[in-house]
Each structure stands twice: as structure tokens, then as C-alpha cells.
Enzyme design. Structure first.
Site, PDB file in Angstrom:
ATOM      1  CG  LEU A 141       8.529 -17.934  -3.224  1.00 45.95           C
ATOM      2  CD1 LEU A 141       8.362 -17.896  -1.705  1.00 45.95           C
ATOM      3  CD2 LEU A 141       9.102 -16.610  -3.729  1.00 45.95           C
ATOM      4  CG  HIS A 149      -0.479   1.933  -9.261  1.00 45.88           C
ATOM      5  ND1 HIS A 149      -0.639   1.574  -7.938  1.00 45.88           N
ATOM      6  CD2 HIS A 149      -1.602   2.616  -9.596  1.00 45.88           C
ATOM      7  CE1 HIS A 149      -1.814   2.021  -7.505  1.00 45.88           C
ATOM      8  NE2 HIS A 149      -2.414   2.665  -8.492  1.00 45.88           N
ATOM      9  CD1 TRP A 157       7.356   6.640  -3.164  1.00 44.23           C
ATOM     10  CD2 TRP A 157       6.734   6.957  -5.299  1.00 44.23           C
ATOM     11  NE1 TRP A 157       8.498   6.740  -3.924  1.00 44.23           N
ATOM     12  CE2 TRP A 157       8.151   6.939  -5.236  1.00 44.23           C
ATOM     13  CE3 TRP A 157       6.109   7.137  -6.539  1.00 44.23           C
ATOM     14  CZ2 TRP A 157       8.950   7.093  -6.367  1.00 44.23           C
ATOM     15  CZ3 TRP A 157       6.909   7.298  -7.665  1.00 44.23           C
ATOM     16  CH2 TRP A 157       8.314   7.274  -7.576  1.00 44.23           C
ATOM     17  CG  ASP A 184      -2.084   0.937   1.099  1.00 43.69           C
ATOM     18  OD1 ASP A 184      -2.327   1.420  -0.023  1.00 43.69           O
ATOM     19  OD2 ASP A 184      -2.764   1.187   2.115  1.00 43.69           O
TER      20      ASP A 184
HETATM   21  C1  IPE Z   1      -5.582  -2.738  -0.365  1.00 44.28           C
HETATM   22  O1  IPE Z   1      -5.219  -1.425  -0.447  1.00 44.28           O
HETATM   23  C2  IPE Z   1      -5.498  -3.405  -1.714  1.00 44.28           C
HETATM   24  C3  IPE Z   1      -4.162  -3.550  -2.268  1.00 44.28           C
HETATM   25  C4  IPE Z   1      -3.041  -3.180  -1.732  1.00 44.28           C
HETATM   26  C5  IPE Z   1      -4.117  -4.192  -3.551  1.00 44.28           C
HETATM   27  P1  IPE Z   1      -6.278  -0.252  -0.624  1.00 44.28           P
HETATM   28  O2  IPE Z   1      -5.489   0.987  -0.647  1.00 44.28           O
HETATM   29  O3  IPE Z   1      -7.156  -0.536  -1.768  1.00 44.28           O
HETATM   30  O4  IPE Z   1      -7.151  -0.388   0.709  1.00 44.28           O
HETATM   31  P2  IPE Z   1      -8.000   0.702   1.480  1.00 44.28           P
HETATM   32  O5  IPE Z   1      -8.997   1.246   0.503  1.00 44.28           O
HETATM   33  O6  IPE Z   1      -7.053   1.754   1.962  1.00 44.28           O
HETATM   34  O7  IPE Z   1      -8.621  -0.044   2.605  1.00 44.28           O
HETATM   35  C1  IPE Z   2      -1.659   0.238  -3.307  1.00 44.68           C
HETATM   36  O1  IPE Z   2      -1.385   1.602  -3.402  1.00 44.68           O
HETATM   37  C2  IPE Z   2      -1.785  -0.420  -4.644  1.00 44.68           C
HETATM   38  C3  IPE Z   2      -3.145  -0.835  -4.991  1.00 44.68           C
HETATM   39  C4  IPE Z   2      -4.211  -0.688  -4.275  1.00 44.68           C
HETATM   40  C5  IPE Z   2      -3.296  -1.459  -6.284  1.00 44.68           C
HETATM   41  P1  IPE Z   2      -2.538   2.679  -3.334  1.00 44.68           P
HETATM   42  O2  IPE Z   2      -2.866   3.101  -4.720  1.00 44.68           O
HETATM   43  O3  IPE Z   2      -3.671   2.190  -2.526  1.00 44.68           O
HETATM   44  O4  IPE Z   2      -1.792   3.848  -2.580  1.00 44.68           O
HETATM   45  P2  IPE Z   2      -2.460   4.933  -1.623  1.00 44.68           P
HETATM   46  O5  IPE Z   2      -3.128   4.208  -0.514  1.00 44.68           O
HETATM   47  O6  IPE Z   2      -3.432   5.691  -2.463  1.00 44.68           O
HETATM   48  O7  IPE Z   2      -1.315   5.779  -1.179  1.00 44.68           O
HETATM   49 MG    MG Z   3      -4.129   2.404  -0.529  1.00 41.95          MG
END
Ligand code: IPE
Ligand code: IPE
Ligand code: MG
Length: 258
Positions: free
Chosen positions: A144, A50, A38, A33
């Protein structure tokens, strides 16, 4: 778990392996996350965030494999992530294709066995085919176990499991009394794998967001503050060391050993 490897891991960090503890986890799960934050920090597009995240991913998979850890589960795209802007979803879908195109040879060579957790049917055809092919190609590997959660939701996984079990009961193959914890585990995507020992979620958020609820029942949680694209091997090792110092009791008393 390779004992020599465990000892070396602690020595590398100038620490004696803690007595009785100090083990590396058999199964690590990571909620990757913070890509969005970032990107914002660096004044870049979310998609760029991403993409940067996949760089960290590569290193973490490699390191997990080097340490001889049995299973690694990575949350890449949740059933709830469809709610994001279409452009972002499209970028994530493209990244799935790019990731496998660039990594599959090395992963296969390293004897990594890939398994997709989640509903592949709900994905666009290209992505579905790529993921199926990765599973097919590495299905016979014995190294793995790399689980990648795509279009995954833990509640949806449980619904799937309950439906399959109900079907077996309807067909008269089992009785309701036969249903056990093990049977439920066997109907989850992670069947045959150890439960999660260590769950890591980067970016400072402290929630599961529908990830492996059943499998995380007795996992140790670590929440490093760094954003996923900044998550390094050193940071990962810090999480593993924190895990090694945890006192896992499973509801018992330490003295009695159970
Ligand atoms: C969880 O992160 C899903 C992934 C990392 C793929 P999110 O950023 O989507 O989760 P919430 O919305 O903060 O709970
Ligand atoms: C996690 O990063 C990746 C996915 C959910 C695919 P986020 O996109 O949720 O990053 P934040 O939470 O917005 O910083
Ligand atoms: Mg997130």
C-alpha cells in the site's frame, strides 16, 4: 485490482457486484474532518478529539491495506492549519510523533510505503526527522502507498511544480511546448501514483480545503456526515460501495466506452 477481493467485498455486504462497475478505487483520498466537533460533543479538549481521530486512522489504514487498494492519501495537517491556536498546533505536532512511534513497525512489516505530501522543511526538526525516517525506512516497500499530507497545500504544491518546470526550461532542458499534463503530474508529490478515484470527507463539510486539486480532477466525492473519530470500517465500506455504483464517464458517452 484483485478480482477475487472485489467480488468478496460485495458479497460480504450481501450484494452482487454491480455489473461493469463495482470496482474498488485504486486511490482513495480522505479529508479527516470533525475532530473539533467530536471533542465538543463529548465535552473534551480539542487535543483529545485529535487523539481520538488517530484511533480511527489506524483502523482505516488497516482496512485499506486488507482490501488491496493501491494508494491512500490522508489529510493530516494543512498549510492553513497553522492559523489554529498554538496549543492545538502543538498537540497535532505531538500526535505526529506519537503516531509514527506506535505504528511504524507494523506498517513497515505490512510492506506499506509511506510518502509525506507537503513541505517538510516548514516543520519543527523532530517532526521533520520522524517523517523523513518513515519515508527512508519504508521507501523500498511495495505494498500500500500511504501518503500522509502534513503541512500540505495543493496550491503550494502547484507553485513548487511550476517552479521546477520553469527551472528546467531556463536550463534549456525543455521547451515551453514540451509541458504536458503528465509532466505536471510528475512534479507533484504524488508522482507515479494513480489519480484519486474516491475522495471522502467526513463531518458533512463539502469542500476540498486545498487538498489534491489536480489529482482530484475526476475523483468521485462522498461526504459522510459522521465526525472523523466516529468513522468506522463499516462507514468506510459504505463509501466504497457508493463509489462502486457511480457511473464514471470522464466526459464521454457510456455506450462508446470512452
Ligand atoms: C482540512 O480541514 C484539513 C485537514 C483535515 C487536515 P479543516 O477543518 O482545516 O478545513 P476547513 O477550515 O474547514 O476548510
Ligand atoms: C480535522 O478536524 C483535523 C485537522 C484539521 C487537523 P478539525 O479539527 O478540523 O475538526 P472540526 O472541523 O473543528 O470539527
Ligand atoms: Mg475542520
Amino acid at each position: 485490482m484483485n478480482v477475487k477481493m472485489v467480488r468478496e467485498f460485495w458479497r460480504m455486504w450481501g450484494e452482487e457486484e454491480p455489473e461493469k462497475k463495482g470496482e474498488l478505487p485504486r486511490h482513495v483520498a480522505i479529508i479527516m474532518d470533525g475532530n473539533g466537533r467530536w471533542a465538543k460533543q463529548h465535552k473534551l479538549s480539542v487535543s483529545r478529539g485529535h487523539r481520538q481521530g488517530t484511533e480511527a486512522l489506524r483502523e482505516i489504514i488497516r482496512h485499506t491495506d486488507d482490501l488491496g487498494i493501491e494508494a491512500l492519501s490522508l489529510y493530516a495537517f494543512s498549510t492553513e492549519n497553522w492559523r489554529r491556536p498554538a496549543e492545538e498546533v502543538a498537540a497535532l505536532m505531538q500526535l505526529i510523533l506519537d503516531f509514527f512511534a506506535s505504528e511504524i513497525d507494523e506498517l513497515d512489516e505490512k510492506n506499506v510505503r509511506i510518502l509525506i505530501l507537503g513541505d517538510k522543511e516548514g516543520l519543527p526538526e523532530k517532526q521533520r526527522e520522524t517523517l523523513l525516517e518513515a519515508e527512508r525506512r519504508t521507501g523500498g516497500n511495495t505494498g500500500l502507498r500511504l501518503n500522509i499530507a502534513v503541512n500540505y497545500g495543493s496550491r503550494a504544491e502547484m507553485v513548487k511544480a511550476v517552479r521546477e518546470i520553469a527551472e528546467e526550461a531556463r536550463e534549456g532542458k525543455i521547451l515551453p511546448g514540451d509541458i504536458s499534463e503528465e509532466m505536471i503530474s510528475e512534479h507533484l508529490y504524488t508522482k507515479g501514483q494513480p489519480e484519486v478515484d474516491l475522495l471522502i470527507r467526513t463531518s458533512g463539510e463539502m469542500r476540498l480545503s486545498n487538498f489534491l486539486l489536480y489529482q482530484n480532477a475526476y475523483a468521485e466525492f462522498v461526504f459522510p456526515k459522521v465526525l472523523w473519530p466516529d468513522f468506522t470500517v463499516e462507514e468506510y465500506d459504505r463509501c466504497l460501495r457508493a463509489f462502486g455504483k457511480r457511473d464514471r464517464r470522464y466526459g464521454g458517452r457510456e455506450e462508446s466506452g470512452t
